[in-house]
Design an enzyme around this catalytic site. Structure first.
Site, PDB file in Angstrom:
ATOM      1  N   SER A   1       0.822  -1.211   0.000  1.00  0.00           N
ATOM      2  CA  SER A   1       0.000   0.000   0.000  1.00  0.00           C
ATOM      3  C   SER A   1       0.862   1.269   0.000  1.00  0.00           C
ATOM      4  CB  SER A   1      -0.918   0.023   1.216  1.00  0.00           C
ATOM      5  OG  SER A   1      -1.608  -1.193   1.338  1.00  0.00           O
TER       6      SER A   1
HETATM    7  N1  SAH Z   1      -0.289  -3.657   4.083  1.00  0.00           N
HETATM    8  C1  SAH Z   1       0.105  -4.519   3.007  1.00  0.00           C
HETATM    9  C2  SAH Z   1      -1.014  -4.607   2.008  1.00  0.00           C
HETATM   10  C3  SAH Z   1      -0.874  -5.727   1.029  1.00  0.00           C
HETATM   11  S1  SAH Z   1      -2.173  -5.831  -0.149  1.00  0.00           S
HETATM   12  C4  SAH Z   1       1.347  -3.950   2.366  1.00  0.00           C
HETATM   13  O1  SAH Z   1       1.509  -2.735   2.388  1.00  0.00           O
HETATM   14  O2  SAH Z   1       2.150  -4.700   1.829  1.00  0.00           O
HETATM   15  C5  SAH Z   1      -3.363  -6.811   0.688  1.00  0.00           C
HETATM   16  C6  SAH Z   1      -2.963  -8.222   1.015  1.00  0.00           C
HETATM   17  O3  SAH Z   1      -4.140  -8.879   1.476  1.00  0.00           O
HETATM   18  C7  SAH Z   1      -2.447  -9.045  -0.145  1.00  0.00           C
HETATM   19  O4  SAH Z   1      -1.180  -9.541   0.156  1.00  0.00           O
HETATM   20  C8  SAH Z   1      -3.455 -10.193  -0.265  1.00  0.00           C
HETATM   21  O5  SAH Z   1      -2.881 -11.435  -0.626  1.00  0.00           O
HETATM   22  C9  SAH Z   1      -4.030 -10.237   1.126  1.00  0.00           C
HETATM   23  N2  SAH Z   1      -5.354 -10.866   1.239  1.00  0.00           N
HETATM   24  C10 SAH Z   1      -6.414 -10.807   0.414  1.00  0.00           C
HETATM   25  N3  SAH Z   1      -7.441 -11.525   0.888  1.00  0.00           N
HETATM   26  C11 SAH Z   1      -7.021 -12.077   2.055  1.00  0.00           C
HETATM   27  C12 SAH Z   1      -7.620 -12.912   3.049  1.00  0.00           C
HETATM   28  N4  SAH Z   1      -8.874 -13.356   2.945  1.00  0.00           N
HETATM   29  N5  SAH Z   1      -6.893 -13.261   4.121  1.00  0.00           N
HETATM   30  C13 SAH Z   1      -5.626 -12.827   4.276  1.00  0.00           C
HETATM   31  N6  SAH Z   1      -5.000 -12.029   3.388  1.00  0.00           N
HETATM   32  C14 SAH Z   1      -5.690 -11.648   2.296  1.00  0.00           C
END
Ligand code: SAH
Length: 229
Positions: A69
């Site tokens: 993000s």
């Molecule tokens: N704060 C993180 C955001 C990553 S994007 C950063 O800055 O890197 C959001 C993440 O949520 C992705 O890695 C995706 O794989 C994960 N995600 C999506 N659905 C999910 C679920 N049901 N349970 C756990 N993770 C999930």
């Protein structure tokens, strides 16, 4: 170069300072939070191929169709939620692990769930390299939370959800606060959910966010790639 070595840590110092200025310019004035962006080197949480973008205030692809993000948005999360040193945090969507690290610097312990095993493993490596020990990672469906360690005073959801998953609301402490982007797959509104003396207050904080979708039992089903509901 060894990731996490002192040399590596300081490699992007100038860029980090510039990023902090950008975050400040977007209205984040909390010095404790701004300092965290200097203390935690974001590039260590990203694939080496995108290190040149690690200190731009923008989302960055981290593989597996996911993105880390935007730093100023994460700073907004931290400003609104402001985890305290005695509080436990549940994070859904570990992704790169960068926000996990920032949260871990503020809270007592962070419990973070990610559905993609490889991302969770990469996040663990970066956290270990920085000696951040107060984080528990789980590979699984975050829409059902992590019941074993509930209640959590703070819940952070980093992926877009069609609604507030009931399990997360159940596992939110009282008092407790949660931030979650709610809306369609294309656009969401960031929503603050507060639990206080048995009642739940839902308050929009920012419109026009775009997160990757939350895929799971209580969000969008996993098996429909890119499809709507
Ligand atoms: N704060 C993180 C955001 C990553 S994007 C950063 O800055 O890197 C959001 C993440 O949520 C992705 O890695 C995706 O794989 C994960 N995600 C999506 N659905 C999910 C679920 N049901 N349970 C756990 N993770 C999930």
């Amino acid at each position: 170069m060894e990731p996490g070595s002192l040399n590596d840590h300081h490699r992007f110092t100038g860029y980090r300072r510039r990023l902090i200025e950008e975050i400040r310019a977007r209205g984040i004035r909390d010095l404790e939070i701004l300092q965290l962006f200097d203390d935690v080197p974001r590039h260590l949480f990203l694939p080496e191929g995108v290190w040149n973008r690690a200190y731009q205030d923008a989302p960055v692809p981290i593989g597996y169709q996911q993105t880390a993000s935007q730093p100023s948005l994460q700073a907004l999360y931290l400003t609104i939620l402001h985890p305290r040193a005695h509080e436990r945090v549940l994070e859904i969507g570990t992704g790169s692990g960068f926000l996990t690290a920032l949260l871990a610097k503020m809270a007592e312990r962070v419990y973070s769930v990610e559905r993609i095993r490889e991302l969770s493993a990469r996040a663990r490596k970066a956290l270990d390299a920085l000696g951040i020990m107060n984080v528990a990672l789980l590979v699984g469906d975050g829409t059902i939370g992590w019941r074993k360690y509930a209640p959590f005073q703070v819940v952070v959801v980093s992926a877009a959800s069609p609604a507030i998953p009931g399990a997360l609301l159940d596992q939110l402490g009282d008092p407790g606060r949660m931030l979650i982007p709610v809306g369609s797959k294309d656009a969401q509104e960031l929503v603050l959910v507060r639990k206080e003396e048995g009642s739940v207050v839902v308050e929009p904080v920012r419109a026009g966010c775009t997160f990757v979708p939350l895929l799971g039992r209580f969000a969008w089903r996993d098996e429909i790639p890119g499809g709507g509901q």
